[in-house]
Design a protein around this motif. Structure first.
Motif, mmCIF file in Angstrom:
data_model
loop_
_atom_site.group_PDB
_atom_site.id
_atom_site.type_symbol
_atom_site.label_atom_id
_atom_site.label_comp_id
_atom_site.label_asym_id
_atom_site.label_seq_id
_atom_site.Cartn_x
_atom_site.Cartn_y
_atom_site.Cartn_z
ATOM 1 N N LYS A 118 -2.139 11.909 -14.778
ATOM 2 C CA LYS A 118 -1.358 11.302 -13.692
ATOM 3 C C LYS A 118 -2.295 10.527 -12.767
ATOM 4 C CE LYS A 118 2.539 14.496 -13.299
ATOM 5 N NZ LYS A 118 2.195 15.569 -14.259
ATOM 6 N N ALA A 146 -2.498 8.136 -9.323
ATOM 7 C CA ALA A 146 -1.905 7.511 -8.142
ATOM 8 C C ALA A 146 -2.548 6.138 -7.984
ATOM 9 C CB ALA A 146 -2.159 8.366 -6.903
ATOM 10 N N GLU A 171 0.022 8.207 -16.703
ATOM 11 C CA GLU A 171 1.279 8.103 -15.940
ATOM 12 C C GLU A 171 0.963 7.600 -14.546
ATOM 13 O OE1 GLU A 171 3.808 11.589 -15.779
ATOM 14 O OE2 GLU A 171 2.696 12.341 -17.534
ATOM 15 N N ARG A 172 1.456 6.444 -14.208
ATOM 16 C CA ARG A 172 1.059 5.818 -12.943
ATOM 17 C C ARG A 172 2.173 5.895 -11.918
ATOM 18 N NH1 ARG A 172 -0.841 0.699 -16.649
ATOM 19 N NH2 ARG A 172 -1.436 2.126 -18.346
ATOM 20 N N THR A 173 1.817 6.229 -10.708
ATOM 21 C CA THR A 173 2.757 6.172 -9.600
ATOM 22 C C THR A 173 2.143 5.301 -8.510
ATOM 23 O OG1 THR A 173 3.327 8.453 -10.113
ATOM 24 C CG2 THR A 173 4.198 7.546 -8.063
ATOM 25 N N ALA A 191 1.707 3.637 -4.763
ATOM 26 C CA ALA A 191 1.921 4.072 -3.386
ATOM 27 C C ALA A 191 1.262 3.071 -2.445
ATOM 28 C CB ALA A 191 1.334 5.468 -3.178
ATOM 29 N N THR A 216 4.138 9.940 2.234
ATOM 30 C CA THR A 216 4.596 9.778 0.835
ATOM 31 C C THR A 216 3.391 9.487 -0.072
ATOM 32 O OG1 THR A 216 5.030 7.453 1.379
ATOM 33 C CG2 THR A 216 6.914 8.943 1.348
ATOM 34 N N THR A 217 2.453 8.703 0.435
ATOM 35 C CA THR A 217 1.265 8.367 -0.354
ATOM 36 C C THR A 217 0.404 9.605 -0.573
ATOM 37 O OG1 THR A 217 1.305 6.106 0.468
ATOM 38 C CG2 THR A 217 -0.798 6.906 -0.384
ATOM 39 N N ILE A 227 2.052 11.712 -3.223
ATOM 40 C CA ILE A 227 1.845 11.155 -4.576
ATOM 41 C C ILE A 227 0.424 11.446 -5.058
ATOM 42 C CG2 ILE A 227 1.577 8.954 -5.813
ATOM 43 C CD1 ILE A 227 4.060 7.981 -4.132
ATOM 44 N N CYS A 228 -0.542 11.294 -4.157
ATOM 45 C CA CYS A 228 -1.934 11.576 -4.539
ATOM 46 C C CYS A 228 -2.106 13.052 -4.902
ATOM 47 C CB CYS A 228 -2.890 11.193 -3.409
ATOM 48 S SG CYS A 228 -2.967 9.406 -3.110
ATOM 49 N N SER A 279 -1.194 13.970 -8.321
ATOM 50 C CA SER A 279 -1.899 13.206 -9.364
ATOM 51 C C SER A 279 -3.226 13.857 -9.732
ATOM 52 C CB SER A 279 -2.154 11.770 -8.879
ATOM 53 O OG SER A 279 -0.931 11.136 -8.548
#
Ligand SMILES: [Mg+2]
Ligand SMILES: [Mg+2]
Lengths: 362, 362
Positions: free
Chosen positions: B6, B8, B39-41, B43, B60-61, B64-65, B68
């Motif tokens: 994962k 971020a 898998e990229r998200t 932010a 939110t960032t 997400i981090c 990950s």
């Protein structure tokens, strides 16, 4: 009536006595050319002090220095004394006490690359074409090397090492005046180095430097973070005139700047007290490996004598004349072994020949 | 079953989004070539975070981090946000909290000079012929930038600035392990930097480094004073493999080493936490002056992705392949504007062309 100055002459160890002899010849020549006298008193220091009087800095030497207007220092140290306890060794046992006794708070280290010697630098010709001349002014008695508390607390894996960086307003003021006064005699630009984005001492440093700068409206002040300065020296050293630093930053940047010249053994240094007293010495070491062979480069010692004339005796014309004589002799192609590159027009000479040529060029 | 990681993805400001797009293309290519998935998200961070969510580092960032395995970071900052209070600006408002939240205590900064780009260095060809590759491992969360007490005491001319440099044994141990583990994958040499002749933290540093080194008998340990290191980097950078530093010394020397390459905009960096989590970003800035033109050099971002594969995902083969692809494309003469020197064999390309060529070379 001629002016007269008292000079404590401390040749020290290794190549010290050999290169000092040439610097004294240059002082002789200055006496003849200008209406001035240098009364010299010799004293033992470093290994010579240990061997002859039992201490790296004998009391007789301190007394002679106290009775003088300036100290002309050679170099100290060598393998013979390396097994002594650190504080009794020639370097720590002589230099640190001298700084303390005489309050030598301002260290001036020029990094000069002579146009004739650009080949010795690891920088590209296009970066250093025409040479450069940077003066690092380093605060020498404060900051993280000397402030308290300092030490290691606790036991085993619980131990914590602690050092403290501390600066007072008067400490910053006096070194700033040294930098601005030096800049006035040069290109009138001071670059003050700090890390004001993270250090509190740097915030105070920057504020005090800006206040002092108002007394020198003819000198341009700029600021640079220490990490950026380490980069900019490499990228384009000619952008600097006087670099003003607290103790540790000055330690790092003055060495980097000196190495950029590629002629570390050519560079002089001055350590100044309040008033006109100062100690003058080559930046390089005592080079025990070539001592006694008569091949050492005397230029750093001769330029140290020139700095003494400039900063302690205000004999600017004579100092300029010595600097010009050194440059002339280099342009003529004379080279001691350390700077000899066997290029067309170069001629290898020994210590005495180099000294004599500089005297002749005066 | 293929491995999956994962990531971020925080493109940030300026050229960040443009160069990140190319790094993601490279990750696509790695997925195809190796049995692995990223898998990229996405932010928001920096100015983009401020504009879209009101903060340089929106919660939110952070979330997400936290979800990950690593952060791939672009760059942040620009004139638009320079009037904000310092702590709310993109750099301080995003990078410092990220370091703190994720315990990013180890900063790895390679200073690589690619043989094809030696012309960009201010060092002479003979000093850097064949290129060099130094890795600075810098302690990032301790030392004089963060230790207490810190501040300015007193009033007026009685004020005193104070900073404290403090290191504990565990802090030194963990960064030393990072340096030795990195050295094992390289030339197996660690140069530890300190100033043990004057700093107590350095005395403890040196002792702990020597103790940890015993666990790595295959790696050679040496020590060097920080002022000498600033000189030796200029004189002969090839003498170094891994340079291990406390925070401030690493700040200064990593910047000096990066500038020696002459290709500051080409260099990646990693900031590692305990375990395998890390944040990866270009060493250069957001370059708002060329943002949006599609001409920025994506190599630093691509090499940051390579470091992520190497240090957080242990995908050493894929990381090596990316590094080799970058070198191949440079040897083919492809140059973005920042490294274009109009020499024979060079071809000027834009961001997308450079990215595509590296993907093709994979
Ligand atoms: Mg030094
Ligand atoms: Mg830095």
């Amino acid at each position: 009536m001629s002016k007269s100055f008292k000079v404590a002459v401390l040749p020290g160890d290794g190549i010290g006595p050999e290169v000092m002899a040439e610097a004294l010849q240059v002082l002789d020549a200055v006496e003849k050319k200008y209406d001035v006298r240098f009364e010299r008193t010799f004293a033992n220091v470093g290994g010579a002090g240990i061997d002859l009087e039992g201490k790296a800095l004998p009391q007789t030497t301190v007394d002679i220095c106290k009775a003088s207007d300036a100290i002309l220092f050679g170099s100290v140290g060598g393998p013979k004394w390396e097994s002594l306890p650190p504080d009794e060794q020639p370097e720590r046992g002589a230099l640190l006490p001298l700084r303390k006794i005489f309050g030598l708070y301002a260290n001036l280290r020029p990094a000069i690359i002579f146009p004739a010697l650009t080949g010795a630098s690891s920088l590209k010709e296009e970066v250093i074409a025409g040479g450069f001349n940077v003066l690092v002014v380093r605060e020498l008695t404060g900051g993280i090397y000397f402030s308290q508390p300092k030490g290691i607390e606790g036991q085993g894996r619980e131990r914590i090492g602690i050092d403290t960086m501390r600066y007072s307003v008067p400490e910053i003021e006096r070194i700033t005046h040294v930098a601005f006064q030096a800049a006035r005699k040069r290109d009138k630009r001071v670059m003050s180095i700090d890390k004001a984005n993270v250090l509190s001492t740097s915030v105070l440093w920057r504020e005090v430097v800006e206040t002092v700068a108002k007394e020198y409206p003819d000198v341009k002040l700029s600021h640079m973070y220490v990490d950026n300065a380490a980069m900019q020296l490499v990228r384009w050293p000619k952008q600097f005139d006087v670099i003003l630093c607290e103790n540790m930053f000055g330690d790092i940047l003055s060495d980097e700047a000196a190495m950029l010249t590629g002629s570390l053994g050519m560079l002089p240094s001055a350590s100044l007290a309040e008033g006109s007293f100062g100690m003058y010495e080559p930046s390089g070491g005592s080079a025990p490996d070539i001592a006694g062979q008569g091949i050492a480069n005397p230029i750093a010692q001769i330029l140290s004598a020139s700095m003494m004339l400039r900063y302690s005796f205000a004999l600017v014309e004579a100092a300029d004349a010595i600097d010009a004589a050194v440059e002339k002799v280099l342009n003529q192609g004379l080279r001691t072994g350390d700077i000899f590159q066997d290029r067309p027009g170069e001629r290898k000479v020994n210590t005495k020949e180099m000294g004599a040529a500089i005297v002749a060029a005066l």
